[in-house]
Design an enzyme around this catalytic site. Sequence first.
Site, PDB file in Angstrom:
ATOM      1  N   TYR A 217      46.243  67.050  30.564  1.00  0.00           N
ATOM      2  CA  TYR A 217      47.427  67.517  31.142  1.00  0.00           C
ATOM      3  C   TYR A 217      46.894  67.959  32.570  1.00  0.00           C
ATOM      4  CZ  TYR A 217      49.932  67.482  26.682  1.00  0.00           C
ATOM      5  OH  TYR A 217      50.449  66.700  25.470  1.00  0.00           O
ATOM      6  N   ASP A 306      61.779  55.335  16.731  1.00  0.00           N
ATOM      7  CA  ASP A 306      62.239  55.908  17.911  1.00  0.00           C
ATOM      8  C   ASP A 306      64.013  55.658  17.621  1.00  0.00           C
ATOM      9  OD1 ASP A 306      60.136  56.459  18.970  1.00  0.00           O
ATOM     10  OD2 ASP A 306      60.388  55.668  20.880  1.00  0.00           O
TER      11      ASP A 306
HETATM   12  C1  LIG Z   1      53.532  57.832  27.731  1.00  0.00           C
HETATM   13  C2  LIG Z   1      53.940  57.679  26.374  1.00  0.00           C
HETATM   14  C3  LIG Z   1      52.758  58.044  25.504  1.00  0.00           C
HETATM   15  C4  LIG Z   1      53.035  58.363  24.270  1.00  0.00           C
HETATM   16  N1  LIG Z   1      52.016  58.752  23.264  1.00  0.00           N
HETATM   17  C5  LIG Z   1      52.296  58.625  21.899  1.00  0.00           C
HETATM   18  C6  LIG Z   1      51.171  59.157  21.039  1.00  0.00           C
HETATM   19  O1  LIG Z   1      50.107  59.413  21.460  1.00  0.00           O
HETATM   20  N2  LIG Z   1      51.514  59.179  19.779  1.00  0.00           N
HETATM   21  C7  LIG Z   1      52.697  58.771  19.192  1.00  0.00           C
HETATM   22  O2  LIG Z   1      52.817  58.875  18.023  1.00  0.00           O
HETATM   23  N3  LIG Z   1      53.658  58.328  19.910  1.00  0.00           N
HETATM   24  C8  LIG Z   1      53.561  58.530  21.457  1.00  0.00           C
HETATM   25  N4  LIG Z   1      54.723  58.029  22.269  1.00  0.00           N
HETATM   26  C9  LIG Z   1      55.749  57.334  21.711  1.00  0.00           C
HETATM   27  C10 LIG Z   1      55.752  55.951  21.043  1.00  0.00           C
HETATM   28  O3  LIG Z   1      55.345  55.071  22.111  1.00  0.00           O
HETATM   29  C11 LIG Z   1      57.052  55.600  20.544  1.00  0.00           C
HETATM   30  O4  LIG Z   1      57.384  56.564  19.424  1.00  0.00           O
HETATM   31  C12 LIG Z   1      56.776  54.183  19.641  1.00  0.00           C
HETATM   32  O5  LIG Z   1      56.472  53.296  20.609  1.00  0.00           O
HETATM   33  C13 LIG Z   1      57.986  54.035  19.030  1.00  0.00           C
HETATM   34  O6  LIG Z   1      57.990  52.525  18.267  1.00  0.00           O
HETATM   35  P1  LIG Z   1      59.376  51.915  17.736  1.00  0.00           P
HETATM   36  O7  LIG Z   1      58.801  50.651  17.218  1.00  0.00           O
HETATM   37  O8  LIG Z   1      59.975  52.750  16.797  1.00  0.00           O
HETATM   38  O9  LIG Z   1      59.965  51.611  19.097  1.00  0.00           O
HETATM   39  P2  LIG Z   1      59.473  50.785  20.173  1.00  0.00           P
HETATM   40  O10 LIG Z   1      58.425  50.802  20.571  1.00  0.00           O
HETATM   41  O11 LIG Z   1      60.650  51.174  21.484  1.00  0.00           O
HETATM   42  O12 LIG Z   1      60.168  49.103  20.057  1.00  0.00           O
HETATM   43  C14 LIG Z   1      61.369  48.910  19.740  1.00  0.00           C
HETATM   44  C15 LIG Z   1      61.167  47.193  19.837  1.00  0.00           C
HETATM   45  O13 LIG Z   1      62.480  46.716  19.481  1.00  0.00           O
HETATM   46  C16 LIG Z   1      62.892  45.588  20.052  1.00  0.00           C
HETATM   47  N5  LIG Z   1      64.307  45.468  20.018  1.00  0.00           N
HETATM   48  C17 LIG Z   1      65.414  46.359  20.671  1.00  0.00           C
HETATM   49  N6  LIG Z   1      66.360  45.939  20.095  1.00  0.00           N
HETATM   50  C18 LIG Z   1      66.262  44.587  19.605  1.00  0.00           C
HETATM   51  C19 LIG Z   1      67.055  43.498  19.237  1.00  0.00           C
HETATM   52  N7  LIG Z   1      68.343  43.530  19.261  1.00  0.00           N
HETATM   53  N8  LIG Z   1      66.486  42.300  18.727  1.00  0.00           N
HETATM   54  C20 LIG Z   1      65.261  42.346  18.750  1.00  0.00           C
HETATM   55  N9  LIG Z   1      64.341  43.201  19.090  1.00  0.00           N
HETATM   56  C21 LIG Z   1      64.890  44.306  19.715  1.00  0.00           C
HETATM   57  C22 LIG Z   1      62.436  45.995  21.567  1.00  0.00           C
HETATM   58  O14 LIG Z   1      62.038  44.839  22.320  1.00  0.00           O
HETATM   59  C23 LIG Z   1      60.985  46.815  21.182  1.00  0.00           C
HETATM   60  O15 LIG Z   1      59.842  46.019  21.209  1.00  0.00           O
HETATM   61  C24 LIG Z   1      54.102  57.851  23.467  1.00  0.00           C
HETATM   62  C25 LIG Z   1      55.373  57.445  24.340  1.00  0.00           C
HETATM   63  C26 LIG Z   1      55.201  57.477  25.859  1.00  0.00           C
HETATM   64  C27 LIG Z   1      56.349  56.883  26.634  1.00  0.00           C
END
Ligand SMILES: Cc1cc2nc3c(=O)[nH]c(=O)nc-3n(C[C@H](O)[C@H](O)[C@H](O)COP(=O)(O)OP(=O)(O)OC[C@H]3O[C@@H](n4cnc5c(N)ncnc54)[C@H](O)[C@@H]3O)c2cc1C
Length: 540
Positions: A217, A306
Amino acid sequence: MDHDVPVLIVGGSLVGLSTAVFLGHHGVPSLVVERHRGTAIHPRAALVNQRAVEAYRVVGIEEEVEAAAAREFVQNGAIVSVESLGGTELDWYFRNINEGVEDVSPSARLFVTQIGLEPVLLEAANRLGARIEHASEAVSVEQGDESVTVVVRPRDGGPERTVRAGYVIAADGARSAIRERLGIPILGHGSFSDSITIYFRADVRRLMGDRNLSVIYVFGPRLQGFFRFSIDLQAGFLVVNSTSDETGTRSVRIGEDMSPETCIRYVREALGDPEIPVEIEDVQRWSASAEYAERLREGRVFIAGDAAHVMPPTGGFGGNSGIEDGYNLAWKLAYVLDGRAGEELLATYEAERQPVGAFTTEQAYSRYVLRLDPTLGTDDLMPLVDEAAVEIGYRYRSSAVPTASEDDATWEDPRSPSGRPGFRAPHLPVTVGGVERSTIDLFGRRFAVLAGSAGESWRDAAQAAGSALGVPVDTYRVGDDVIDPSGRVEAAYGIGRDGAVLVRPDGFVAWRATAPHPAQRTELVGALAAALARPTPSVA
Ligand SMILES: Cc1cc2nc3c(=O)[nH]c(=O)nc-3n(C[C@H](O)[C@H](O)[C@H](O)COP(=O)(O)OP(=O)(O)OC[C@H]3O[C@@H](n4cnc5c(N)ncnc54)[C@H](O)[C@@H]3O)c2cc1C
């Protein structure tokens, strides 16, 4: 049920792929549609917590995930705050991210980015029977009584096609179009910073010295955010959440200027070296918010990851809680799909995960405010709860955990676990069949009864319950099938010599008897029936 695929997952990133792996582990094939052409190209999540690694352990990919982690980072690093990387150190939140939690789990907290982790998940999902279609977009989702109809459009042209799925999991990210279409309200704290992540190349070996720092940080006079670096210390990213100008005026609208010159200035400032060569590779703008969905289900459509809760990275909870959403839902879908459980079991996904998502989001928000931006106001903040309790010590309450309401604890410190219904079954080292294992390894596919050393009669009761409901129940007795070298299992589970716990396939305690019960069979049949959302059959 008449459908093309039992489960269709929209979104094949961290949560969608993990959920496909968990479903595959339970024998449920899924179709994952993902808009992108492949797995993650940005690192994002990196701290994979012990509970998430336990889930990967149960499905047999812990070693592959560890190997991916070792390729990317020297593990067991520290989390610190500094004025700048080369400048004054302010605070050490963790000297080593696994310090103090070694006994909580057989699995360690790992550092592996989504770039490293997602290919492991993709391969495992394929191996376990999932089909992943990249460059494919779900453009509509319509509910019917018996199935959900999803229109899938190839990103590179070609005809749309219609897929009928038994259930849909929307793991489509923070801006979930499916959640919006379902009209599910969002609660919590809306955008409080228009942040940016700057991906850059710079040789930071001299500034890092011999420190092993996983997350750094930066609380500089002019910039607040955090760094992570690649294993060779030649590249990394800087998140910038807020800046101050010469007059001390603060801005949280960082995304308004993402020019290369500004980004280079930010990186140099946070590194504490105004001359260091810096090459900007990419810049991404994102909104820091702490929000969670009011509901996680509408009919046959579930939201996870998310899409269900978005939180600032402080604490590293976001991706992990999404993985745990998938882990909670996968076994329930598997059991409902083949009739072992009643359809009502699916309602417990929301009952159990929504409050945990809200709690975790508030914990991430409290960390953000206290560490990065106290000006957001500290009056109504949820008090900080220790990381291990947020990661592992949360409690599920639902009709599938019939006695969880005996006391009102919503979390506990997993370093002193209680074995109460609704909590994760504690980890202790044991020997099973001559092999050193963890109690965690006893659970994962089927229901299991773990009885105290004088609880032989629970074996009959478990078999009776399993036969009455047509669901196999694994049975273990301490001192017999499970050798307990530390002598702590009975106390940690709160079962003494005579009691027993019923543990679900996701490793959570569904029910517990702390003493021998006069109507053991009836009690256990009732508990198993409740955990399966089935009517209680009569037993002889
Ligand atoms: C800088 C940063 C650091 C982080 N560090 C941490 C950490 O250390 N530990 C931790 O646990 N979390 C961390 N996070 C949070 C973590 O990245 C997210 O919580 C995680 O990626 C969520 O995953 P997800 O699969 O729910 O969503 P996403 O990764 O957003 O994936 C959603 C997917 O859905 C796809 N999609 C959307 N709509 C459609 C559709 N209609 N048809 C087909 N595909 C679609 C998108 O293309 C995307 O690939 C961090 C986030 C950031 C920004």
